[in-house]
Scaffold this active site. Structure first.
Site, PDB file in Angstrom:
ATOM      1  NE  ARG A 170      -3.122  -3.103   0.486  1.00  0.00           N
ATOM      2  CZ  ARG A 170      -3.551  -3.951   1.431  1.00  0.00           C
ATOM      3  NH1 ARG A 170      -2.864  -4.091   2.561  1.00  0.00           N
ATOM      4  NH2 ARG A 170      -4.645  -4.651   1.240  1.00  0.00           N
ATOM      5  CG  ASP A 199      -2.579  -6.458  -1.208  1.00  0.00           C
ATOM      6  OD1 ASP A 199      -3.716  -6.387  -1.729  1.00  0.00           O
ATOM      7  OD2 ASP A 199      -2.387  -6.900  -0.069  1.00  0.00           O
ATOM      8  CG  HIS A 269      -5.649  -9.072  -1.258  1.00  0.00           C
ATOM      9  ND1 HIS A 269      -5.952  -7.742  -1.050  1.00  0.00           N
ATOM     10  CD2 HIS A 269      -6.336  -9.777  -0.308  1.00  0.00           C
ATOM     11  CE1 HIS A 269      -6.772  -7.638  -0.020  1.00  0.00           C
ATOM     12  NE2 HIS A 269      -7.030  -8.851   0.445  1.00  0.00           N
ATOM     13  CD  GLU A 333      -9.344  -8.754   3.521  1.00  0.00           C
ATOM     14  OE1 GLU A 333      -9.786  -8.134   4.506  1.00  0.00           O
ATOM     15  OE2 GLU A 333      -8.439  -8.299   2.776  1.00  0.00           O
ATOM     16  CD1 TRP A 405      -6.736 -13.132   8.744  1.00  0.00           C
ATOM     17  CD2 TRP A 405      -7.575 -11.092   9.115  1.00  0.00           C
ATOM     18  NE1 TRP A 405      -7.716 -12.912   7.801  1.00  0.00           N
ATOM     19  CE2 TRP A 405      -8.245 -11.658   7.994  1.00  0.00           C
ATOM     20  CE3 TRP A 405      -7.925  -9.814   9.527  1.00  0.00           C
ATOM     21  CZ2 TRP A 405      -9.251 -10.996   7.306  1.00  0.00           C
ATOM     22  CZ3 TRP A 405      -8.928  -9.141   8.844  1.00  0.00           C
ATOM     23  CH2 TRP A 405      -9.579  -9.724   7.743  1.00  0.00           C
ATOM     24  CE1 TYR A 430      -4.060  -8.214  12.057  1.00  0.00           C
ATOM     25  CE2 TYR A 430      -5.187  -6.669  10.608  1.00  0.00           C
ATOM     26  CZ  TYR A 430      -4.685  -7.940  10.859  1.00  0.00           C
ATOM     27  OH  TYR A 430      -4.801  -8.929   9.910  1.00  0.00           O
ATOM     28  CG  PHE A 431       1.551  -2.921  16.007  1.00  0.00           C
ATOM     29  CD1 PHE A 431       0.698  -3.465  16.945  1.00  0.00           C
ATOM     30  CD2 PHE A 431       2.924  -3.051  16.212  1.00  0.00           C
ATOM     31  CE1 PHE A 431       1.171  -4.127  18.063  1.00  0.00           C
ATOM     32  CE2 PHE A 431       3.422  -3.699  17.318  1.00  0.00           C
ATOM     33  CZ  PHE A 431       2.549  -4.241  18.250  1.00  0.00           C
ATOM     34  CG  ASP A 432      -3.517  -1.758  10.594  1.00  0.00           C
ATOM     35  OD1 ASP A 432      -3.344  -2.645  11.446  1.00  0.00           O
ATOM     36  OD2 ASP A 432      -4.369  -1.855   9.698  1.00  0.00           O
ATOM     37  CD1 TRP A 484      -2.846  -5.265   8.541  1.00  0.00           C
ATOM     38  CD2 TRP A 484      -2.118  -5.682   6.475  1.00  0.00           C
ATOM     39  NE1 TRP A 484      -2.824  -6.629   8.374  1.00  0.00           N
ATOM     40  CE2 TRP A 484      -2.384  -6.920   7.111  1.00  0.00           C
ATOM     41  CE3 TRP A 484      -1.639  -5.695   5.165  1.00  0.00           C
ATOM     42  CZ2 TRP A 484      -2.186  -8.145   6.498  1.00  0.00           C
ATOM     43  CZ3 TRP A 484      -1.446  -6.927   4.540  1.00  0.00           C
ATOM     44  CH2 TRP A 484      -1.723  -8.127   5.201  1.00  0.00           C
ATOM     45  CB  THR A 485       1.450   0.617   5.090  1.00  0.00           C
ATOM     46  OG1 THR A 485       1.490  -0.046   3.818  1.00  0.00           O
ATOM     47  CG2 THR A 485       2.414  -0.050   6.057  1.00  0.00           C
ATOM     48  CD  GLU A 486      -4.689  -1.046   4.235  1.00  0.00           C
ATOM     49  OE1 GLU A 486      -5.313  -2.085   3.979  1.00  0.00           O
ATOM     50  OE2 GLU A 486      -3.935  -0.947   5.220  1.00  0.00           O
TER      51      GLU A 486
END
Length: 849
Positions: A170, A199, A269, A333, A405, A430-432, A484-486
């Site tokens: 992302r 992704d 993905h 997903e 997850w 989840y660190f996001d 996750w870096t969205e």
């Protein structure tokens, strides 16, 4: 001040500031402290011949760091036979497990033992935490005492798999930043980086076999703006790692006892791959890298032989780069709509004999088939597959590792079925997700619901074995946090989201439950771990309700600590009283201004101040002396609430403003003192305004009449106006320009309600600020720096803390900020003589002379 993502530099206080002499994170399995210490500066370093292959490079590196930072040379020597009686000795112990180590420190010797490079590496990480922070920086520190406390440590990890996941799809991060994350992981004994490389928004690893994956699939046309999924900034965004760069990072990680696991997410993905090679899809497209976040319904077509060939070829090529035993194939997903409508997929499903039943749909079983195909192929490459917990839907082939997850229940289900599990539930790991329920105070993130925040305390609370029996618990092979870096586009933001939660993660992964303590970890982070992070240039989120020692104020800098402490600290409160003293002492202010500080002297003197009286409670003298202040000044009182100033420098009382009024009673709270510093006089005025009942400078009859008319608010303005006119604008000292006014300006309270029941009010107004802006030469320095004018809470919304200073003094401001972003510090919550906690935050003003 360090870089942070808030406008407020939110340093904070702690419930306990006592740090053990030995401070190591993650906490060792066995730790026994003893008296004495080992002098490390210049100590020789010796490596046994048996440990040479595993320890020589580590010993040499440690000796070099110690030499530079302490300023005295530590030489490295090899030995065989008799073990040296002095110095720092690395020796081999075949009885220790691969990642285990022992560390024995006596006044004459440091003995380090392990059976592998990893064991020695982890021993060195623990050893470094027993030394001054400069051991990490490569900068000489001649002021610190280069000693190691005597201790016996026996240590080994609770989990063999200790992971951190990093999404570089992302948003793309340079190999330098990846290395910085690897350094951080290694310091805290985290041994696996799960590297998310493909992704819908970008393919980030070079393929020699399929070059269009990076030529086309690494660059998207733009990126979603904020939460608007239909927006796009139209700025092309891309980046990928060459195979040579990947090898460089792998080798870098290996030297730090870290294995890197690649993830190629399939069969969903995969929009980046479909954009590069559209023939692999279920439709003719068109395909285009997503500029937004979420889940694309466009997926690979596993019924096409070319698709399975592609997956095997590209995964095989990537697998050959990574020496670890695991390969992550994603599997999460994956929408099945295209498969339901695709004739080739339905034909393959029929050939395989799949049907819908209560356990799974036939399309879910098709994904099981893809997983099995990849599992078999990657086994031929010496790899075991890991997949997200969706791979458990249907009939998962034996041997796959499930990474749960969506919640612990999926990991529990997998373990009960006999699959090995790596726990990564989003609710805890989840660190996001934001780190506080006050989302508005956090950087933009994927979290839109306050209850879904993940603090370091929540990370620490996770129990990976919950609801599992002893046999099932054996299948929990590891714990991992995912980033996750969205919404994480910069390196500062990335580090901010990882730190301080990584400390809790490391103990969850390494330390036995018996050694874990939230209070110990909180204190360790505040007093030791975060200073290490600062020294190494990491950005991090400041701790809530934990004191973080600031940088030294600097030469000729006067540090003023201000807090409307409300009810102060009771001298008989034991640890709470001690904690408060240590908090102030650690902050090392030159001047402290305490408004509304009642309990300290009430407990000490057991007496109420009589009207017109003046006294200096022994309790405040004792309190100030404990944190290094010799001088104490009490201003006038408001219903037994003194305005207190304590200082390292002599204080001259100028006036007790209330006492000069014909209608004076002790229910007024203000005072005027003068402190001389650097050859200049600093006038400090403390103010505590209160509802019209206590407005001074106003005749009783007028107050009473206004109360009947319910128009008493104006008298708070008159009170402030009177203070200003009789101090800064006129009167004694009016010509001296160094003025500071600190205090609590109450706004509106309804006259028909009890004065101590204002938390029920609404429709508050603040009139004093308008008068001050119009009639005085003040500036609101604290608001200027923080952009946060009003301090409010769920309890009372009518109090506003201000620091006003005169313009000449404003030019001397070095820093001005709130110390705590919470309304209440933990030690004040339970000692209030009223039912509501304090809604005021401590603030700091630093003035450069």
């Amino acid at each position: 001040m360090r870089k942070i993502l808030f406008s407020i530099a939110a340093l904070a206080s702690t419930a306990s500031l006592y740090a053990a002499k030995v401070d190591i994170v993650p906490a060792p399995k066995v730790l026994v402290e003893s008296s004495g210490e080992f002098r490390a500066a210049g100590a020789p370093v010796a490596v046994s011949s048996a440990a040479a292959a595993a320890a020589t490079d580590l010993a040499a590196s440690f000796a070099a760091d110690l030499t530079v930072s302490s300023g005295k040379e530590s030489r490295v020597n090899a030995f065989s036979g008799r073990t040296p009686a002095k110095g720092i000795v690395f020796d081999f112990d075949a009885d220790l497990a691969a990642e285990a180590y022992t560390l024995d420190v006596t006044p004459g010797k440091v003995s380090v033992k392990a059976s592998s490079t990893s064991g020695f590496f982890y021993a060195v990480q623990s050893l470094k935490q027993l030394l001054p922070v400069a051991i990490y920086t490569g900068v000489r520190d001649a002021e610190s005492s280069w000693t190691i406390p005597c201790v016996h440590i026996e240590d080994a990890p609770a989990f063999a798999y200790r992971g951190l996941h990093l999404d570089c799809c992302r948003h793309f991060f340079s190999i330098d930043e990846v290395k910085k994350i690897l350094n951080l992981m290694s310091m805290y004994k985290i041994n696996t980086l799960h590297w998310h490389l493909t992704d819908d928004q970008g393919w980030r690893i070079e393929s020699k076999l399929y070059p269009r994956l990076t030529e086309v699939g690494s660059i998207r046309k733009g990126t979603q703006i904020g939460y608007d999924r239909y927006s796009c900034d139209n700025v092309p965004y891309g980046g990928f790692y060459t195979q040579e760069q990947v090898k460089e990072v792998i080798e870098y990680a290996s030297r730090r006892s870290i294995t890197i696991i690649p993830e190629v997410d399939l069969p969903g993905h995969m929009l980046a791959a479909l954009t590069a090679y559209p023939e692999l899809g279920c439709t003719d497209g068109p395909y285009e890298l997503w500029t937004r976040w979420g889940i694309s319904t466009q997926v690979l077509n596993p019924a096409k032989p070319a698709t399975m060939d592609f997956l095997k070829n590209v995964c095989g090529e990537i697998a050959d780069l990574f020496p670890g035993k695991y390969f992550h194939i994603g599997g999460d997903e994956c929408p099945k709509g295209e498969w339901k409508n695709d004739p080739l997929c339905q034909k393959l499903i029929a050939e395989l004999g799949y049907v819908d039943d209560k356990n799974a749909t036939k399309e879910q079983r098709l994904q099981n088939w893809v997983t099995a195909q990849m599992q078999e192929y990657l086994a031929s490459k010496g790899k075991e597959v890991i997949g997200w917990d969706e791979i458990l839907e249907g009939d998962l082939k034996e041997g796959a590792v499930v990474m749960c997850w969506r919640g612990p229940q999926h990991g529990i289900k997998a373990a009960q079925k006999g699959f090995d599990v790596i726990m990564t539930p989003n609710q805890y790991l989840y660190f996001d997700f934001v780190q506080s329920p006050r989302i508005e105070k956090e950087p933009l993130s994927i979290t839109t619901q306050a209850q879904r925040y993940v603090s370091w305390e929540k990370v620490y609370s996770f129990n990976p074995f919950d609801q599992l029996n002893e046999e099932q618990s054996k299948h929990i092979i590891g714990v991992q946090a995912n980033v996750w870096t969205e919404y994480i586009s910069t390196e500062d933001h990335l580090e901010y989201m990882i730190i301080p939660r990584i400390f809790a993660l490391s103990e969850l992964q390494w330390s036995p439950v018996s050694t874990r303590s939230e209070e110990r970890l909180r204190n360790s982070m505040a007093t030791h771990q975060l200073p290490i992070m600062s020294s190494l240039g990491y950005n991090y989120r400041p701790l809530d309700n934990v004191f973080e020692k600031p940088e030294p104020a600097g030469e000729n800098v006067l540090r003023l600590l201000y807090w409307n402490i409300q009810n102060g600290m009771w001298a008989d409160q034991g640890n709470n009283y001690d904690n408060f003293v240590n908090w102030v002492k650690s902050y090392d202010p030159d001047i402290c201004v305490w408004c509304e500080a009642a309990s300290n002297y009430k407990t000490a003197d057991k007496a109420r101040l009589e009207e017109g009286g003046r006294y200096l409670p022994s309790g405040w003298k004792e309190l100030a002396g404990r944190y290094g202040h010799k001088y104490v000044f009490l201003g006038c009182h408001r219903d037994n609430f003194p305005q207190v100033i304590t200082s390292k420098y002599p204080i001259e009382e100028v006036a007790r403003i209330c006492g000069s009024q014909p209608d004076s009673v002790v229910t007024h709270g203000s005072g005027w003192a003068k402190i001389r510093y650097a050859g200049q006089a600093i006038n400090i005025v403390t103010v505590h305004t209160w509802p019209q009942k206590f407005a001074f400078g106003v005749p009783k009859e007028e107050r009473k009449a206004s109360a009947e008319r319910r128009e008493g608010d104006q008298y708070r303005c008159k009170e402030v106006k009177y203070i200003c006119e009789h101090t800064i604008l006129s009167g004694e000292g009016a010509g001296e320009q160094n003025w500071i006014m600190l205090g609590d300006f109450n706004s509106k309270s309804r006259i028909d309600r009890p004065i101590y029941n204002m938390q029920q009010d609404d429709g508050y107004t603040f009139l004093c600020q308008d008068w001050i802006a119009e009639h005085t030469p003040y500036i609101d320095i604290l608001s200027k720096h923080t952009g946060d004018r009003q301090i409010s809470s769920t309890y009372t919304r009518d109090r506003i803390d201000y620091i006003y200073i005169t313009e000449p003094l404003a030019r001397r401001v070095k820093e001005a900020y709130y110390i705590a972003d919470e309304w209440t510090l933990p030690h004040s919550t339970h000692i209030s003589q009223f039912k509501t906690p304090s809604d005021h935050r401590p603030a700091c003003l630093e003035l450069k002379f």
